[in-house]
Motif scaffolding. Structure first.
Motif, PDB file in Angstrom:
ATOM      1  N   SER A 162      93.321  50.045 -38.646  1.00  0.00           N
ATOM      2  CA  SER A 162      94.749  49.528 -38.828  1.00  0.00           C
ATOM      3  C   SER A 162      95.306  49.772 -37.485  1.00  0.00           C
ATOM      4  O   SER A 162      94.909  50.356 -36.606  1.00  0.00           O
ATOM      5  N   ILE A 163      96.692  48.909 -37.232  1.00  0.00           N
ATOM      6  CA  ILE A 163      97.305  49.140 -36.075  1.00  0.00           C
ATOM      7  C   ILE A 163      97.754  50.644 -35.794  1.00  0.00           C
ATOM      8  O   ILE A 163      97.796  50.829 -34.846  1.00  0.00           O
ATOM      9  N   ALA A 169      94.240  56.282 -32.043  1.00  0.00           N
ATOM     10  CA  ALA A 169      93.364  56.210 -30.999  1.00  0.00           C
ATOM     11  C   ALA A 169      93.476  56.184 -29.761  1.00  0.00           C
ATOM     12  O   ALA A 169      92.909  56.889 -28.509  1.00  0.00           O
ATOM     13  N   PHE A 170      94.509  55.458 -29.403  1.00  0.00           N
ATOM     14  CA  PHE A 170      94.907  55.013 -28.037  1.00  0.00           C
ATOM     15  C   PHE A 170      95.517  56.258 -27.318  1.00  0.00           C
ATOM     16  O   PHE A 170      94.991  56.752 -26.127  1.00  0.00           O
ATOM     17  N   ALA A 171      96.252  57.102 -28.164  1.00  0.00           N
ATOM     18  CA  ALA A 171      96.987  58.428 -27.786  1.00  0.00           C
ATOM     19  C   ALA A 171      95.696  59.498 -27.686  1.00  0.00           C
ATOM     20  O   ALA A 171      96.085  60.153 -26.868  1.00  0.00           O
ATOM     21  N   ARG A 174      91.944  59.870 -23.099  1.00  0.00           N
ATOM     22  CA  ARG A 174      92.586  59.980 -21.647  1.00  0.00           C
ATOM     23  C   ARG A 174      92.953  58.671 -20.801  1.00  0.00           C
ATOM     24  O   ARG A 174      92.200  57.680 -21.231  1.00  0.00           O
ATOM     25  N   PRO A 175      93.451  58.725 -19.622  1.00  0.00           N
ATOM     26  CA  PRO A 175      93.849  57.676 -19.141  1.00  0.00           C
ATOM     27  C   PRO A 175      92.463  56.989 -18.634  1.00  0.00           C
ATOM     28  O   PRO A 175      91.531  57.561 -18.406  1.00  0.00           O
ATOM     29  N   ASN A 176      92.454  55.492 -18.830  1.00  0.00           N
ATOM     30  CA  ASN A 176      91.390  54.741 -18.826  1.00  0.00           C
ATOM     31  C   ASN A 176      90.235  55.047 -19.583  1.00  0.00           C
ATOM     32  O   ASN A 176      89.141  54.840 -19.381  1.00  0.00           O
ATOM     33  N   GLY A 177      90.631  55.646 -20.690  1.00  0.00           N
ATOM     34  CA  GLY A 177      89.722  55.908 -21.822  1.00  0.00           C
ATOM     35  C   GLY A 177      89.085  54.848 -22.331  1.00  0.00           C
ATOM     36  O   GLY A 177      89.476  53.796 -22.409  1.00  0.00           O
ATOM     37  N   VAL A 178      87.894  55.019 -22.996  1.00  0.00           N
ATOM     38  CA  VAL A 178      87.149  53.994 -23.935  1.00  0.00           C
ATOM     39  C   VAL A 178      87.216  54.213 -25.242  1.00  0.00           C
ATOM     40  O   VAL A 178      86.669  55.130 -25.869  1.00  0.00           O
ATOM     41  N   LEU A 179      87.789  53.067 -26.275  1.00  0.00           N
ATOM     42  CA  LEU A 179      87.377  53.060 -27.589  1.00  0.00           C
ATOM     43  C   LEU A 179      86.411  52.089 -27.898  1.00  0.00           C
ATOM     44  O   LEU A 179      86.454  50.897 -27.630  1.00  0.00           O
ATOM     45  N   ALA A 180      85.092  52.416 -28.264  1.00  0.00           N
ATOM     46  CA  ALA A 180      84.129  51.583 -28.966  1.00  0.00           C
ATOM     47  C   ALA A 180      83.820  51.614 -30.291  1.00  0.00           C
ATOM     48  O   ALA A 180      83.850  52.574 -30.960  1.00  0.00           O
ATOM     49  N   ILE A 181      83.765  50.419 -30.826  1.00  0.00           N
ATOM     50  CA  ILE A 181      83.706  49.961 -32.433  1.00  0.00           C
ATOM     51  C   ILE A 181      82.642  49.258 -32.703  1.00  0.00           C
ATOM     52  O   ILE A 181      82.438  48.295 -32.133  1.00  0.00           O
ATOM     53  N   ARG A 195      94.419  44.399 -28.984  1.00  0.00           N
ATOM     54  CA  ARG A 195      95.118  44.073 -27.794  1.00  0.00           C
ATOM     55  C   ARG A 195      96.603  44.437 -28.236  1.00  0.00           C
ATOM     56  O   ARG A 195      97.274  44.826 -27.250  1.00  0.00           O
ATOM     57  N   LYS A 196      96.975  44.313 -29.501  1.00  0.00           N
ATOM     58  CA  LYS A 196      98.231  44.367 -29.723  1.00  0.00           C
ATOM     59  C   LYS A 196      98.505  46.051 -29.563  1.00  0.00           C
ATOM     60  O   LYS A 196      99.576  46.559 -29.168  1.00  0.00           O
ATOM     61  N   ALA A 197      97.728  46.943 -29.676  1.00  0.00           N
ATOM     62  CA  ALA A 197      97.550  48.219 -29.879  1.00  0.00           C
ATOM     63  C   ALA A 197      97.567  48.689 -28.154  1.00  0.00           C
ATOM     64  O   ALA A 197      97.837  49.895 -27.748  1.00  0.00           O
ATOM     65  N   GLY A 198      97.368  47.581 -27.201  1.00  0.00           N
ATOM     66  CA  GLY A 198      97.681  48.329 -25.774  1.00  0.00           C
ATOM     67  C   GLY A 198      96.221  48.226 -25.213  1.00  0.00           C
ATOM     68  O   GLY A 198      96.129  48.612 -23.972  1.00  0.00           O
TER      69      GLY A 198
END
Length: 240
Positions: A162-163, A169-171, A174-181, A195-198
């Motif tokens: 969900s958004i 997850a964005f929060a 760390r800066p320049n961190g990666v979320l992989a799904i 993209r909406k989540a930044g």
């Protein structure tokens, strides 16, 4: 002659009615959720690719802290360890205690006993709860907890896709961190949600069979926090 599958063990997902079952046929293992095959020891290429694609984008892999949601058969953990340095930390969140037991026992040799690596810490917990309590704690978060945003076996995983879950997850990164799904298939609306989540999003097609042609095509989304103008590498590159 066809060798029959042998049921080795089964366990309910905590707080859910889903039954996970571990089967063996000759040297091949599989895990099912109900009647659906979640993973098979002959087709783990996309699990390996999930960690490779994510960890290769971490800015400082030698000391990275990585959260992996979903232990599976250990292939993603092993792949992450192969990419990271000796001082890295890999935190594994696995909701089903039996899956951890299987990986410490009968399944351990499949991926070279990754849980024995001193860089690995295992939590028998819901990865969603670990993400909610984290604040800029991880260089990467890897999620392989279901079949994707629109093919879920467990309703409790809705939040992750969900958004609100993506913002959290964005929060947690760390800066320049990666979320992989990981996903069993293409879901156009989900890339828009990332993209909406930044996040800056790269959608990569991967094959199920490791190092072989053919096999199922899956999707790995690589979503990066856009800090300090960091951009993605190898955009659109398919992994065999």
């Amino acid at each position: 002659p066809i060798i029959p599958c042998t049921l080795l063990d089964s366990a309910h997902v905590p707080g859910d009615r889903v039954l996970l079952s571990l089967y063996q046929r000759d040297s091949e293992f599989s895990i099912k959720a109900g009647n659906d095959v979640l993973m098979n020891s002959r087709a783990y290429g996309s699990e390996v690719a999930l960690a490779e694609l994510a960890c290769q984008r971490i800015s400082i892999p030698l000391r990275a802290r990585v959260l992996i949601g979903g232990l599976g058969m250990g292939y993603t953990v092993r792949s992450a360890l192969n990419e990271l340095g000796p001082k890295a930390q890999v935190v594994v969140a696995e909701l089903v205690p039996a899956v951890v037991q299987w990986n410490r026992g009968i399944l351990a040799d499949l991926a070279g006993s990754p849980l024995d690596d001193n860089r690995v810490t295992v939590h028998e917990a819901d990865v969603a709860q670990m993400i909610k309590t984290a604040k800029a704690d991880y260089d990467a978060i890897l999620l392989d907890v279901d079949n994707g945003p629109q093919a879920q076996n467990r309703n409790g995983n809705n939040w992750l896709y969900s958004i609100n879950g993506l913002n959290t997850a964005f929060a947690a990164l760390r800066p320049n961190g990666v979320l992989a799904i990981w996903s069993s298939g293409h879901v156009p609306v989900f890339a828009k949600r990332l993209r909406k989540a930044g996040f800056e999003v790269d959608e990569v097609g991967v094959r199920g069979r490791n190092g072989r042609k053919g096999g199922a095509h899956h999707i790995v989304w690589i979503a990066m926090r856009k800090d300090d103008g960091v951009t993605l590498h190898s955009r659109g590159q398919a992994v065999a």
